[in-house]
Scaffold this active site. Structure first.
Site, PDB file in Angstrom:
ATOM      1  N   SER A   1       1.809 -35.895 -26.906  1.00 39.12           N
ATOM      2  CA  SER A   1       2.526 -34.759 -27.497  1.00 39.12           C
ATOM      3  C   SER A   1       1.818 -33.422 -27.374  1.00 39.12           C
ATOM      4  CB  SER A   1       2.822 -35.042 -28.975  1.00 39.12           C
ATOM      5  OG  SER A   1       3.838 -36.009 -29.092  1.00 39.12           O
TER       6      SER A   1
ATOM      7  N   LYS B   1       4.030 -30.750 -26.024  1.00 40.98           N
ATOM      8  CA  LYS B   1       4.913 -29.875 -26.812  1.00 40.98           C
ATOM      9  C   LYS B   1       4.382 -28.446 -26.919  1.00 40.98           C
ATOM     10  CE  LYS B   1       6.947 -33.588 -29.637  1.00 40.98           C
ATOM     11  NZ  LYS B   1       6.194 -34.764 -29.204  1.00 40.98           N
TER      12      LYS B   1
ATOM     13  N   SER C   1       5.380 -32.798 -34.602  1.00 40.88           N
ATOM     14  CA  SER C   1       5.541 -33.502 -33.327  1.00 40.88           C
ATOM     15  C   SER C   1       6.851 -34.277 -33.249  1.00 40.88           C
ATOM     16  CB  SER C   1       4.351 -34.448 -33.103  1.00 40.88           C
ATOM     17  OG  SER C   1       4.024 -34.518 -31.745  1.00 40.88           O
TER      18      SER C   1
ATOM     19  N   LYS D   1      -2.566 -28.795 -31.902  1.00 39.35           N
ATOM     20  CA  LYS D   1      -1.531 -29.784 -31.557  1.00 39.35           C
ATOM     21  C   LYS D   1      -2.198 -31.148 -31.406  1.00 39.35           C
ATOM     22  CE  LYS D   1       2.568 -31.167 -30.955  1.00 39.35           C
ATOM     23  NZ  LYS D   1       2.106 -32.405 -31.636  1.00 39.35           N
TER      24      LYS D   1
END
Length: 375
Positions: free
Chosen positions: A147, A150, A204, A309
């Protein structure tokens, strides 16, 4: 004569009663109709015998009912025991099956040691202002990034200046068929583009991220093309994207490339704000859904995080990228393929303590290069 007959009948009925009672105890689930046929065959020749037969029948029925109840209970207990046994066997089989190895584990990257004993097989820490590399460990290895994808998804959406209040509806196309991951955003849920961005970057949310790419002008393929074009434009030579969520292990990059992405993304105010938001609520129909940040460090008051993140799929291991200020220095931190659930956060703490310790002695800290790493 009649007396002897009554005595014989009475003895016969007693024997029959014992036989029936024994049958009921041995086979408590016997059919009631069978018991009735046994009783009918021995019709009473007298009122006394009839009375005794009725009492015996009642006793037999009572014994049968009493015997039936434990039998039913035993059946339920047996069923429950069987179910528990099945669950234990399934758990045992799951324990025997080895966990799926990450790409880093298969490549032997965890065998590379480093002075800080980091649990991530790939690590890179760079001073954002001076570009000095403080820590490097397998930083050129190209691995799945989960992820962390993203972050690029959010960058493309933000820089496109699309209306953030435009409603976007989750469709079946947004449902994960790659990993079968769950989502609280059911098909038919409508949120604004801004809300989808918030959930994708902060918690997420896979369906939110996929919907952002799917509804981009030109569609999903055009969006993925822009992700790759942006990567090349900012110098991410080792990076490739195939979709906007990170569920695919074909989304791959290196720590060097990801540090470049973090530096660019940190310059975007929307990405800074949404990625470091501790929690967020969205109204879905009559319900209000509470979402939390996947990075617990954002709620820690001792951390000053400007952008972050997290990411995880089995092929990538636990991943984390951050921009944070430590001991007066703005640092970009990349941790990939961490083996434990919380070890990526532990690695961040180890780096922080190392930097703070070096600063307390008036130095900037020696450069940490893992044995076998790239400096």
């Amino acid at each position: 004569m009649h007396h002897r007959l009554r005595t014989a009948v009475s003895r016969a009925l007693s024997v029959i009663s014992l036989v029936v009672i024994s049958s009921a105890l041995v086979a408590p689930a016997a059919d009631a109709a069978e018991r009735k046929r046994v009783t009918v065959k021995k019709a009473a020749p007298s009122a006394t015998a009839a009375t005794k037969k009725t009492a015996d029948t009642r006793r037999v029925a009572a014994v049968s009912r009493t015997a039936d109840r434990p039998a039913k209970g035993r059946t339920r207990v047996a069923a429950q025991a069987s179910e528990r046994s099945s669950k234990v066997q399934a758990a045992s089989r799951a324990a025997i099956v080895p966990a799926k190895l990450s790409f880093g584990q298969m490549a032997g990257l965890h065998e590379v040691s480093d002075p800080l004993d980091l649990k991530s097989s790939v690590a890179l820490v760079i001073d954002q202002d001076t570009h000095e590399v403080l820590i490097s460990k397998n930083d050129h290895a190209v691995l799945p990034i989960a992820s962390l994808t993203k972050l690029m998804t959010g960058l493309i959406i933000s820089q496109a200046h699309l209306p953030m209040d435009e409603p976007i509806t989750i469709t079946q196309d947004d449902v994960d068929t790659e990993k079968g991951s769950r989502s609280r955003l059911s098909v038919g849920t409508t949120l604004t583009r801004g809300e989808m961005m918030h959930l994708a970057l902060m918690s997420s949310e896979n369906r939110a991220a996929h919907a952002l790419g799917r509804t981009y002008p030109g569609g999903l393929s055009a969006f993925v093309g822009l992700m790759n074009a942006k990567a090349r434009a900012i110098g991410m030579a080792d990076t490739r994207y195939v979709e906007p969520t990170g569920l695919s292990s074909q989304n791959q990059s290196s720590a060097r490339d990801l540090a470049t992405l973090v530096n660019v993304a940190h310059g975007d105010p929307m990405l800074r704000e949404l990625s470091t938001s501790p929690s967020y609520e969205v109204a879905v129909g009559r319900k209000t859904l509470q979402y939390n940040n996947t990075n617990g460090l954002v709620k820690n008051p001792t951390w000053d995080i400007g952008l972050q993140k997290t990411g995880y799929i089995s092929e990538a291991g636990r991943c984390l990228v951050m921009q944070a200020e430590i001991a007066g220095r703005k640092l970009i931190m990349v941790f990939l393929d961490s083996a434990g659930k919380f070890s990526r956060l532990g690695d961040a703490e180890r780096v922080r303590h190392w930097v703070e310790s070096a600063s307390s002695f008036g130095g900037s800290g020696s450069k940490v290069v893992a044995k076998g790493g790239h400096g």
